[in-house]
Design a protein around this motif. Structure first.
Motif, PDB file in Angstrom:
ATOM      1  N   LYS A  99      -5.534  -3.846  -1.027  1.00 41.43           N
ATOM      2  CA  LYS A  99      -4.482  -2.961  -0.509  1.00 41.43           C
ATOM      3  C   LYS A  99      -4.313  -3.100   1.005  1.00 41.43           C
ATOM      4  N   LEU A 109      -1.762  -1.549  -7.196  1.00 44.69           N
ATOM      5  CA  LEU A 109      -2.308  -2.899  -7.212  1.00 44.69           C
ATOM      6  C   LEU A 109      -3.548  -3.028  -8.084  1.00 44.69           C
ATOM      7  N   LEU A 123       1.582  -4.253  -9.204  1.00 38.95           N
ATOM      8  CA  LEU A 123       1.369  -5.545  -8.567  1.00 38.95           C
ATOM      9  C   LEU A 123       0.021  -6.141  -8.958  1.00 38.95           C
ATOM     10  N   ASN A 167      -2.409  -8.554  -7.636  1.00 39.14           N
ATOM     11  CA  ASN A 167      -2.689  -9.201  -6.362  1.00 39.14           C
ATOM     12  C   ASN A 167      -3.731 -10.316  -6.514  1.00 39.14           C
TER      13      ASN A 167
END
Length: 168
Positions: free
Chosen positions: A10, A77, A109, A111
């Motif tokens: 993050k 995320l 998301l 990541n």
């Protein structure tokens, strides 16, 4: 707001968006909550984003819950190389639905897409989960910058549209 388990990237995601840089190596985990501002252009209009970076550790959850209700948009995320961070997405979404505004804009998301050799979560799994919850999805890389700006601009556009619809 940026949400997700500790270690999903993050802070690196935010730094990549704000400064175009990647924090390499190890660094100290976010304690509680931090924020950064950035002005972007959405549909020809300059919009100031105030982006809150939350701590992913369970012990800070009660602190971060207080910020949910004022958030217009949430970037949730997980780390594509960490199965438990993906498995915890449902719990994060439960918290979001409990503490955030009903019309909050959410984007999921995946990541660390640059770490293809360590991938344990398929892109299709992220897409399926996002569809189940009716939220947009994309894979990103805080390291390379892949889709970082695109994710922020998409969520800003969604929040701006939602805000206009709600008369805010």
């Amino acid at each position: 707001m940026l949400l997700g388990d500790s270690g999903v990237g993050k802070t690196c995601f935010l730094i990549q968006f704000k400064d175009g840089a990647f924090l390499s190596g190890t660094f100290i985990a976010t304690v509680g909550i931090d924020f950064r501002n950035k002005v972007v252009t959405v549909d020809g209009v300059r919009v100031k984003l105030q982006i809150w970076d939350t701590a992913g550790q369970e012990r800070f959850r009660s602190v971060t819950h207080a910020y949910y209700r004022d958030a217009q948009a949430l970037l949730l995320l997980y780390d594509i190389t960490n199965k438990s961070s993906f498995d915890n997405i449902r719990a994060w979404l439960t918290e979001i639905h409990e503490y955030a505004q009903r019309d909050v804009v959410i984007m999921l998301l995946g990541n660390k897409a640059d770490v293809s050799s360590g991938r344990v979560i398929r892109s299709e799994d992220g897409e399926t989960l996002a569809r189940e919850y009716g939220v947009p999805f994309m894979e990103t890389s805080a390291k390379t910058g892949m889709n970082v700006e695109l994710a922020f601009l998409a969520i800003a556009k969604g929040a701006e549209t939602q805000s206009r619809a709600a008369g805010r």
